[in-house]
Design an enzyme around this catalytic site. Sequence first.
Site, short mmCIF file in Angstrom:
data_model
loop_
_atom_site.label_atom_id
_atom_site.label_comp_id
_atom_site.label_asym_id
_atom_site.label_seq_id
_atom_site.Cartn_x
_atom_site.Cartn_y
_atom_site.Cartn_z
N VAL A 130 -64.23 28.18 -33.87
CA VAL A 130 -64.80 29.46 -33.49
C VAL A 130 -66.10 29.00 -32.34
O VAL A 130 -66.90 29.73 -32.18
CB VAL A 130 -65.34 30.38 -34.50
CG1 VAL A 130 -64.21 30.73 -35.34
CG2 VAL A 130 -66.25 29.52 -35.53
N HIS B 26 -59.15 32.36 -35.27
CA HIS B 26 -60.30 32.94 -36.14
C HIS B 26 -61.42 33.24 -35.75
O HIS B 26 -62.32 33.47 -36.06
CB HIS B 26 -60.36 31.63 -37.27
CG HIS B 26 -59.66 31.06 -38.04
ND1 HIS B 26 -59.55 29.98 -38.67
CD2 HIS B 26 -58.17 31.50 -38.27
CE1 HIS B 26 -58.22 29.85 -39.51
NE2 HIS B 26 -57.55 31.03 -39.13
N GLN C 175 -58.16 26.82 -34.36
CA GLN C 175 -58.99 27.68 -35.34
C GLN C 175 -60.29 27.59 -35.47
O GLN C 175 -61.03 28.23 -36.20
CB GLN C 175 -58.48 27.06 -37.00
CG GLN C 175 -57.02 26.96 -37.00
CD GLN C 175 -56.74 25.90 -38.28
OE1 GLN C 175 -56.50 26.07 -39.27
NE2 GLN C 175 -56.23 24.73 -37.62
N GLU D 63 -56.39 11.08 -40.80
CA GLU D 63 -55.97 10.85 -41.89
C GLU D 63 -54.49 11.77 -42.12
O GLU D 63 -54.55 12.69 -41.51
CB GLU D 63 -56.78 11.05 -43.36
CG GLU D 63 -57.26 12.52 -43.43
CD GLU D 63 -58.42 12.57 -44.47
OE1 GLU D 63 -59.24 11.59 -44.62
OE2 GLU D 63 -58.60 13.67 -45.18
N CYS E 265 -68.37 50.19 -37.51
CA CYS E 265 -67.68 51.14 -36.48
C CYS E 265 -66.68 49.89 -35.59
O CYS E 265 -66.24 50.62 -34.69
CB CYS E 265 -68.55 51.69 -35.79
SG CYS E 265 -69.63 50.82 -34.44
N SER F 289 -56.84 20.06 -41.37
CA SER F 289 -56.31 19.54 -42.69
C SER F 289 -55.11 20.33 -42.79
O SER F 289 -54.42 20.32 -43.87
CB SER F 289 -57.26 19.83 -43.67
OG SER F 289 -57.57 21.29 -43.81
P1 OAD Z 1 -60.91 21.06 -42.09
O1 OAD Z 1 -62.15 20.74 -42.37
O2 OAD Z 1 -60.20 21.60 -43.21
O3 OAD Z 1 -59.97 19.85 -41.63
C1 OAD Z 1 -60.59 18.85 -40.80
C2 OAD Z 1 -59.59 17.86 -40.40
O4 OAD Z 1 -59.96 17.14 -39.28
C3 OAD Z 1 -59.36 16.85 -41.45
O5 OAD Z 1 -57.80 16.83 -41.57
C4 OAD Z 1 -59.76 15.71 -41.07
O6 OAD Z 1 -58.97 14.43 -41.40
C5 OAD Z 1 -59.67 15.75 -39.48
N1 OAD Z 1 -60.78 15.11 -38.81
C6 OAD Z 1 -62.11 14.92 -39.04
N2 OAD Z 1 -62.73 14.28 -37.94
C7 OAD Z 1 -61.68 13.90 -37.09
C8 OAD Z 1 -61.84 13.32 -35.94
N3 OAD Z 1 -62.84 12.83 -35.18
N4 OAD Z 1 -60.56 13.14 -35.27
C9 OAD Z 1 -59.51 13.58 -35.71
N5 OAD Z 1 -59.18 14.10 -37.00
C10 OAD Z 1 -60.56 14.32 -37.44
O7 OAD Z 1 -60.81 21.88 -40.79
P2 OAD Z 1 -59.79 22.91 -40.45
O8 OAD Z 1 -58.40 22.36 -40.61
O9 OAD Z 1 -60.07 23.35 -39.02
O10 OAD Z 1 -61.35 29.03 -41.43
O11 OAD Z 1 -59.83 24.41 -41.38
C11 OAD Z 1 -59.19 25.37 -41.14
C12 OAD Z 1 -59.78 26.74 -41.45
O12 OAD Z 1 -60.39 26.51 -42.71
C13 OAD Z 1 -61.19 26.75 -40.46
O13 OAD Z 1 -60.72 27.54 -39.44
C14 OAD Z 1 -61.90 27.71 -41.44
C15 OAD Z 1 -61.78 26.91 -42.64
O14 OAD Z 1 -62.03 27.45 -43.90
C16 OAD Z 1 -62.04 30.05 -41.84
O15 OAD Z 1 -63.34 29.90 -41.74
C17 OAD Z 1 -61.39 31.38 -41.70
#
Ligand code: OAD
Length: 239
Positions: A98, A114, A96, A210, A125, A184
């Site tokens: 970028v 994404h 997910q 977590e 365009c 998450s």
């Molecule tokens: P989130 O910010 O929602 O979640 C980050 C996750 O990583 C959480 O579950 C944390 O517990 C975990 N985490 C953080 N640091 C960590 C580490 N060092 N080791 C292991 N785990 C860790 O990010 P995404 O799940 O990527 O979309 O979010 C999904 C999408 O929502 C993104 O691609 C973006 C966002 O809005 C768009 O912009 C369309």
Amino acid sequence: MDQARQLLRGARKVCVLTGAGISAESGLATFRDSGGLWEKHRVEDVATMEGFERDPELVWRFYNARRKAARTAEPNPAHLALAGLGAGRKVTVLTQNVDGLHQKAGSDDVVELHGNIWRVRCSQCAAVYADRPVELPFPPRCERCPGMLRPDVVWFGELLDPRTLALAEEAAVSCDLFLVVGTSAQVQPAASFAFRAYDRGIPVVEVNKEPTPVSNLVAVSLIGLAGTILPALVENRGN
Ligand code: OAD
């Protein structure tokens, strides 16, 4: 960890879903953690087409700052461990993110669900450009029409590219181990790939600092930092 290593040892096709958490140890902010991007910005302002139409300069300030941070970011041990997983097996990374860090680490089969922050696309365009300055002067204009350029990423309310979806779906249901790392698992359809694998009886292993909504269905949940856990998982993998 032993159980996860055993699953990995027997796996010939591995599919990995990654999220912002895997790049956290490279110094890039996640979205929903405390202090994350969505605490500092409203999603609807900076990650929707409506927000871009309302205030493109604000959106570009947000993405310019992310481009600047991503440019100096380096892959961390978690990205490198995934890139090293491929010996003797097929590994597909559905990300997910970028930021391009999986490719920088050496992963060769990366499906960017994404989009990619380094590409920009004309909002009129749809022409796509890759090599623009890291911080684009505002307003960034298309060279082929009067349209304004936008980041070539998927915003909320937008559909994923159908070819990307098909590749992700195929990788998720045809693997024999599904890893979920640093997400998450709240954004669809990305999170659904873990559920699709689970529905097929494919073991799911989660690595996160977590528990998440995926934790209930996983065969193994490894709680901790991806940069510590993934190298440990891969180290003794045998083959
Ligand atoms: P989130 O910010 O929602 O979640 C980050 C996750 O990583 C959480 O579950 C944390 O517990 C975990 N985490 C953080 N640091 C960590 C580490 N060092 N080791 C292991 N785990 C860790 O990010 P995404 O799940 O990527 O979309 O979010 C999904 C999408 O929502 C993104 O691609 C973006 C966002 O809005 C768009 O912009 C369309």
